[in-house]
Design a protein around this motif. Structure first.
Motif, short mmCIF file in Angstrom:
data_model
loop_
_atom_site.label_atom_id
_atom_site.label_comp_id
_atom_site.label_asym_id
_atom_site.label_seq_id
_atom_site.Cartn_x
_atom_site.Cartn_y
_atom_site.Cartn_z
N PHE A 72 62.15 42.21 49.63
CA PHE A 72 61.08 42.04 50.00
C PHE A 72 59.54 41.92 49.72
CE2 PHE A 72 58.75 42.72 53.81
CZ PHE A 72 58.19 41.72 54.56
N LEU A 73 59.68 42.69 49.39
CA LEU A 73 58.27 43.25 49.15
C LEU A 73 57.33 42.39 47.46
CD1 LEU A 73 58.30 47.15 48.27
CD2 LEU A 73 56.78 46.17 49.89
N THR A 74 58.77 42.09 46.88
CA THR A 74 58.46 40.87 45.65
C THR A 74 57.96 39.33 46.39
OG1 THR A 74 59.94 42.04 44.61
CG2 THR A 74 59.64 39.52 43.65
N GLN A 75 59.02 39.57 47.57
CA GLN A 75 58.25 38.01 47.75
C GLN A 75 57.28 37.94 48.38
OE1 GLN A 75 61.75 37.19 50.61
NE2 GLN A 75 63.39 36.86 48.71
N ASN A 76 57.05 38.76 49.18
CA ASN A 76 55.53 39.30 49.78
C ASN A 76 54.42 39.51 48.92
OD1 ASN A 76 56.29 39.16 51.73
ND2 ASN A 76 56.63 41.69 52.53
N SER A 77 54.66 40.08 48.00
CA SER A 77 53.78 40.13 47.02
C SER A 77 53.03 38.74 46.25
CB SER A 77 54.16 41.21 45.64
OG SER A 77 53.48 41.02 44.18
N LYS A 78 54.59 38.04 46.52
CA LYS A 78 54.29 36.64 45.98
C LYS A 78 52.89 36.01 46.27
CE LYS A 78 56.65 32.44 43.42
NZ LYS A 78 56.20 31.70 44.11
N LYS A 79 53.67 35.91 48.18
CA LYS A 79 52.77 35.33 48.87
C LYS A 79 51.21 35.07 48.96
CE LYS A 79 56.45 34.49 52.16
NZ LYS A 79 57.42 34.74 53.06
N LEU A 80 51.19 37.41 48.61
CA LEU A 80 49.76 37.11 48.80
C LEU A 80 49.72 37.08 47.47
CD1 LEU A 80 50.04 40.95 50.00
CD2 LEU A 80 48.96 39.06 50.97
N GLN A 81 50.14 37.00 46.04
CA GLN A 81 49.06 36.10 44.82
C GLN A 81 48.90 33.96 44.92
OE1 GLN A 81 48.88 37.67 42.39
NE2 GLN A 81 47.64 35.95 41.91
N ASP A 82 50.34 33.46 45.97
CA ASP A 82 49.56 32.30 46.22
C ASP A 82 48.88 32.16 47.45
OD1 ASP A 82 51.94 32.07 44.79
OD2 ASP A 82 53.30 31.48 46.05
N LEU A 113 46.08 33.91 47.93
CA LEU A 113 44.82 34.31 46.80
C LEU A 113 44.14 33.19 45.70
CD1 LEU A 113 42.96 36.62 46.01
CD2 LEU A 113 44.47 37.39 44.28
N ASN A 114 45.30 32.49 45.51
CA ASN A 114 44.70 31.59 44.76
C ASN A 114 44.28 30.30 45.40
OD1 ASN A 114 46.11 32.42 42.22
ND2 ASN A 114 47.79 31.89 42.22
N ASP A 115 44.91 30.17 46.78
CA ASP A 115 44.75 29.49 47.15
C ASP A 115 43.42 29.01 47.38
OD1 ASP A 115 44.42 26.81 49.00
OD2 ASP A 115 44.63 27.72 50.55
N VAL A 116 42.45 30.76 47.89
CA VAL A 116 41.09 30.45 48.76
C VAL A 116 40.20 30.76 47.76
CG1 VAL A 116 40.31 32.93 49.26
CG2 VAL A 116 42.10 32.65 50.52
N GLU A 117 40.48 30.93 46.34
CA GLU A 117 40.06 31.09 45.48
C GLU A 117 39.46 29.89 44.79
OE1 GLU A 117 41.59 32.58 41.36
OE2 GLU A 117 41.73 35.67 42.44
N GLU A 118 40.74 28.83 44.97
CA GLU A 118 40.11 27.07 44.75
C GLU A 118 39.09 26.67 45.79
OE1 GLU A 118 41.33 23.78 42.68
OE2 GLU A 118 41.92 25.76 41.90
N LYS A 119 39.40 27.33 47.18
CA LYS A 119 38.47 26.57 48.06
C LYS A 119 37.27 27.09 48.05
CE LYS A 119 42.54 26.08 51.72
NZ LYS A 119 42.45 26.30 52.92
N SER A 120 37.49 28.16 47.28
CA SER A 120 35.96 28.50 46.95
C SER A 120 35.43 28.52 45.54
CB SER A 120 35.86 30.17 46.47
OG SER A 120 35.00 30.76 46.20
N LYS A 121 36.28 27.66 45.06
CA LYS A 121 35.40 26.51 43.45
C LYS A 121 35.13 25.23 44.34
CE LYS A 121 38.17 29.12 39.80
NZ LYS A 121 39.07 28.99 38.73
N LYS A 122 35.31 25.10 45.25
CA LYS A 122 35.21 23.54 45.27
C LYS A 122 34.07 23.45 46.66
CE LYS A 122 39.92 21.77 45.80
NZ LYS A 122 41.06 21.16 46.47
N ILE A 123 33.82 25.08 47.63
CA ILE A 123 32.62 24.97 47.76
C ILE A 123 30.59 25.04 47.20
CG2 ILE A 123 31.30 26.71 49.80
CD1 ILE A 123 34.38 27.04 51.16
N LYS A 124 31.76 25.13 46.63
CA LYS A 124 30.38 26.40 45.40
C LYS A 124 29.73 25.21 44.89
CE LYS A 124 31.30 31.01 43.83
NZ LYS A 124 31.86 31.89 42.69
N LYS A 125 31.06 24.40 43.73
CA LYS A 125 30.32 22.83 43.50
C LYS A 125 30.27 21.66 44.32
CE LYS A 125 34.01 22.36 39.87
NZ LYS A 125 35.59 21.32 39.44
N HIS A 126 31.04 22.01 45.81
CA HIS A 126 29.06 21.08 47.21
C HIS A 126 28.09 21.53 46.74
CE1 HIS A 126 28.96 18.62 50.71
NE2 HIS A 126 29.16 20.02 51.36
#
Length: 210
Positions: free
Chosen positions: A181-191, A193-206
């Protein structure tokens, strides 16, 4: 002087016979020279008692040196004969005589081939000993490394035991399920985090384009 090394005699006496003869020769030479000086002194004193004598001390010294040279030449010839007799009959060990410390060679004789074979065997044993010593050292190093690994494994097992106890204290009985369960939650949290970082990059470019 004799050129024969006479090593066996040197082993018995503690000195080479040639060295002994050389010391005797030097001692005789020194005694002969001192004796000539004494004789010269006596002659000079005797001449002082004759005021009319016209023989100078320089002439007496020349005569003394000449007589000393004559004596040394004859002494060298006599000493050569004496040295030959002493080296052959007095300071010489016969070929059929063994010293006490060499009796073992008579009891256990070895040929050159046997001695060489023994030397080769000794060299082979030395190589084997070095190889075994090196292998033993490598084994000891490996054992030390295994001890370190075992200590680390014991720490990891203790950590898992502590983690399992924590899970039990919080109502989770199955450690494997909790870990999954901890492993699955950790993977979801990582996903996320990656999504937030990707959106942050798009906002900076804009913002940069605006």
């Amino acid at each position: 002087m004799s050129v024969n090394p006479m090593a066996y005699e040197a082993q018995f006496f503690g000195f080479t016979p040639q060295t002994c003869m050389l010391r005797i020769y030097i001692a005789f030479q020194d005694y002969l020279f001192e004796m000539m000086l004494v004789v010269e002194g006596v002659i000079l004193k005797k001449l002082d008692g004759f005021p009319g004598c016209k023989i100078s001390p320089f002439r007496i010294r020349k005569s003394t040196e000449k007589f000393l040279l004559f004596m040394r030449e004859h002494f060298d010839k006599l000493f050569g004969k004496m040295e030959e007799v002493l080296l052959q009959l007095v300071l010489n060990i016969p070929k059929n005589v063994l010293l006490p410390e060499d009796k073992v060679h008579e009891q256990y004789p070895y040929s050159k081939e046997q001695f060489q074979a023994l030397q080769d065997e000794i060299c082979q044993l030395q190589h084997q000993y070095r190889a075994e010593a090196s292998a033993g050292q490598a084994l000891r190093a490996e054992l030390e490394e295994q001890k370190v690994v075992q200590a680390e494994l014991e720490k990891i097992l203790q950590w898992f035991d502590a983690l399992e106890n924590i899970c039990r204290e919080h109502g989770t009985g199955n450690f494997k399920e909790s870990f999954a369960f901890l492993t699955q939650n950790s993977k979801k949290l990582q996903d996320v985090l990656n999504d937030v970082e990707e959106k942050s990059k798009k906002i900076k470019k804009h913002n940069q384009l605006v």
